[in-house]
Design an enzyme around this catalytic site. Sequence first.
Site, PDB file in Angstrom:
ATOM      1  N   THR A 112       9.930   0.884 -14.076  1.00 15.77           N
ATOM      2  CA  THR A 112       9.791   0.741 -12.605  1.00 15.77           C
ATOM      3  C   THR A 112      10.224  -0.723 -11.935  1.00 15.77           C
ATOM      4  OG1 THR A 112       8.091   1.034 -11.144  1.00 15.77           O
ATOM      5  CG2 THR A 112       7.383  -0.134 -12.835  1.00 15.77           C
ATOM      6  N   TRP A 172      13.391   2.456  -5.189  1.00 11.85           N
ATOM      7  CA  TRP A 172      13.060   1.277  -4.777  1.00 11.85           C
ATOM      8  C   TRP A 172      14.008   0.245  -4.578  1.00 11.85           C
ATOM      9  CZ3 TRP A 172       8.428   0.891  -3.201  1.00 11.85           C
ATOM     10  CH2 TRP A 172       7.391   1.512  -3.856  1.00 11.85           C
ATOM     11  N   LYS A 225      10.894   1.439  -0.100  1.00 12.05           N
ATOM     12  CA  LYS A 225      11.123   2.790  -0.977  1.00 12.05           C
ATOM     13  C   LYS A 225      11.811   3.744   0.086  1.00 12.05           C
ATOM     14  CE  LYS A 225       8.975   5.242  -4.572  1.00 12.05           C
ATOM     15  NZ  LYS A 225       7.987   5.987  -5.014  1.00 12.05           N
ATOM     16  N   GLU A 281       3.561   3.664 -13.575  1.00  8.52           N
ATOM     17  CA  GLU A 281       2.016   3.563 -14.229  1.00  8.52           C
ATOM     18  C   GLU A 281       1.218   4.490 -14.441  1.00  8.52           C
ATOM     19  OE1 GLU A 281       3.679   2.131 -11.761  1.00  8.52           O
ATOM     20  OE2 GLU A 281       3.620  -0.276 -12.118  1.00  8.52           O
TER      21      GLU A 281
HETATM   22  P1  AMP Z   1       6.862   4.971  -8.314  1.00  7.95           P
HETATM   23  O1  AMP Z   1       6.526   4.008  -9.510  1.00  7.95           O
HETATM   24  O2  AMP Z   1       8.189   4.731  -8.156  1.00  7.95           O
HETATM   25  O3  AMP Z   1       6.423   6.335  -8.591  1.00  7.95           O
HETATM   26  O4  AMP Z   1       6.169   4.499  -7.059  1.00  7.95           O
HETATM   27  C1  AMP Z   1       4.919   4.522  -6.777  1.00  7.95           C
HETATM   28  C2  AMP Z   1       4.576   4.103  -5.490  1.00  7.95           C
HETATM   29  O5  AMP Z   1       5.182   4.799  -4.703  1.00  7.95           O
HETATM   30  C3  AMP Z   1       3.118   4.150  -5.078  1.00  7.95           C
HETATM   31  O6  AMP Z   1       2.553   2.725  -5.631  1.00  7.95           O
HETATM   32  C4  AMP Z   1       3.208   3.870  -3.502  1.00  7.95           C
HETATM   33  O7  AMP Z   1       3.477   2.663  -3.056  1.00  7.95           O
HETATM   34  C5  AMP Z   1       4.406   4.814  -3.300  1.00  7.95           C
HETATM   35  N1  AMP Z   1       3.990   6.112  -3.095  1.00  7.95           N
HETATM   36  C6  AMP Z   1       3.965   7.308  -4.085  1.00  7.95           C
HETATM   37  N2  AMP Z   1       3.640   8.412  -3.337  1.00  7.95           N
HETATM   38  C7  AMP Z   1       3.321   8.029  -2.233  1.00  7.95           C
HETATM   39  C8  AMP Z   1       2.896   9.011  -0.863  1.00  7.95           C
HETATM   40  N3  AMP Z   1       2.268  10.195  -1.115  1.00  7.95           N
HETATM   41  N4  AMP Z   1       2.682   8.344  -0.034  1.00  7.95           N
HETATM   42  C9  AMP Z   1       2.870   6.898   0.294  1.00  7.95           C
HETATM   43  N5  AMP Z   1       3.574   6.308  -0.857  1.00  7.95           N
HETATM   44  C10 AMP Z   1       3.718   6.823  -1.989  1.00  7.95           C
END
Ligand code: AMP
Length: 550
Positions: free
Chosen positions: A179, A438, A433, A323
Amino acid sequence: MPGGHDQTLRPFLWRAENLYADTEIVSRNHDGMQRYTYGEYADRAAKLANALDEHGIEQGDRVATFCWNTSRHFETYFAVPTIGAQLHTINPLLPDDHIRFIVDNADDELVFVDPSLAEKLAGAAADSEEFEGVDFVLMGEEVPEGIDAVAYEEFIADQPTDYDWPDIDEDQPAGMCYTSGTTGRPKGVEYTHQMLWSHTMATLTPQGIPMADDDVVMPVVPMFHVNAWGMPFTATAGGSKHVYPGPSPEPEDIASLIEEEGVTVTAGVPTVWLGLMDYCKENDVDLSTLDTVIVGGSAAPESMIRWFDDRGVELLHAWGMTEMSPIGSVSHLKGNLEDEAYDTQVEKRAKQGIMVPGLEFKVIDEDGERIEWDGEEFGELYVRGPWVTKEYFQRPEANEEDFEDGWLKTGDVVTVDPDGYLKIVDRAKDVIKSGGEWISSVELENAIMAHDDVAEATVIGVPHEKWQERPVAFVVPGEDADRDTLVDEVYDMLREDYPKWWLPDDIEFIEEVPKTATGKFSKKDLREEYADQSLVEGNVPEDAAPESDD
Ligand code: AMP
């Protein structure tokens, strides 16, 4: 203690093979549609396991994939972990430098590559020490001239169709995903068998994202993103039919797979569903088989929930993290809200939802106190549970920052309402994002400031209708800067190291970057200024905006 009763992936494969041998797995592969059954899948997974043995892959070795969502990719999902090796799914959309770091850090021995990504990987691997000793398997029938790899079908061709899957300790790592953090290198997250097993079982509950033997499951979310949110495992455990949409599916591909294969459950980031909604404006698409569309990765707008409701489809808003294997909360409507007005229900469902069974959370405000569950107070969300990682791979400094007393600090700032629904209101981490991927604003800032004529630069994410967020850079030109050419020069420089979708949509000149009392860049003012505006116009070069996903 190792033993046949441990929480591993093996029983899911066993169940699908023995109870649902005739259920189909369909894939839009680069060489056409591939269609077979769990019975044949199990044979091919066994052949792959034997081929991995013959190649010298041993328990604990890491095997990587650089692939889109296909049935061949799915074969690695069980074959690699179930022999005791570790499946490392690499995100092909990352900048080359990140890919080199990841392959080196994970110490990958073998990489399975989608043919459409071979050129991208070759670019990243060229003359790099990080790729020394790594072998490649190209996911197809044959290897075009000039590519140093073996074809997948040749790799598995002469192998037996059975394999004596070993007993594996549940704490043995089964998977791995990186990540991107605010600063520094991407961080590796290892998924043990126990984490994937418990994540699968929780997902199968009614308050998760259940998948049963009458479901047709299509993960649009890439299989390099936290195992496509675990769907290939959950769908196998549930005995569902799988549909894999293949390389870079366009809205028309998604629409036709839904219609032709009778998809009932599918999942992707908001950008995917906005694309489908747009496509449906011009085209008559039959969505009648769909029961559930899962949307996550970024916030889903209320209008999307209503659009799907109007077509008899439940849009389930979910929140999670790499995570967390990744599911954390799902926005099911609680029983006590069933008689509420429709608008109230939609407002609830647009929140990030209620924690799935098996997890715990707390929300801590700036004074270190737990917040009230009143929907008003906010703070950082902390989580813990059986499928939440307890550390990053070889990153002690990141562990120090992101974990506390067994809790993962998510970096998401949330409110909790009296019904327990989480709503993300801000992000404590300085990242953007865009379309589910990211972009590190800090990395972009440093890259821009490397230009001699840039005195200071700051990058913020601004809201964007299609991509949810896009980066915009604010630059303080140096005294001798030629303001007429500086923007083009900065773009040229960024293009050398970053993929197109990382380039800011605009570069604006400012006279000073606002600072906090301690001298750090303060992005709050800029973010507020641009919060309600569509993108600033002016300096955008034609190819900066990510009109395609490359
Ligand atoms: P990742 O590790 O790439 O899956 O990203 C996780 C992060 O994405 C979370 O900590 C949030 O900041 C964002 N995220 C994931 N799902 C959502 C959602 N439904 N609404 C808003 N932000 C989200």
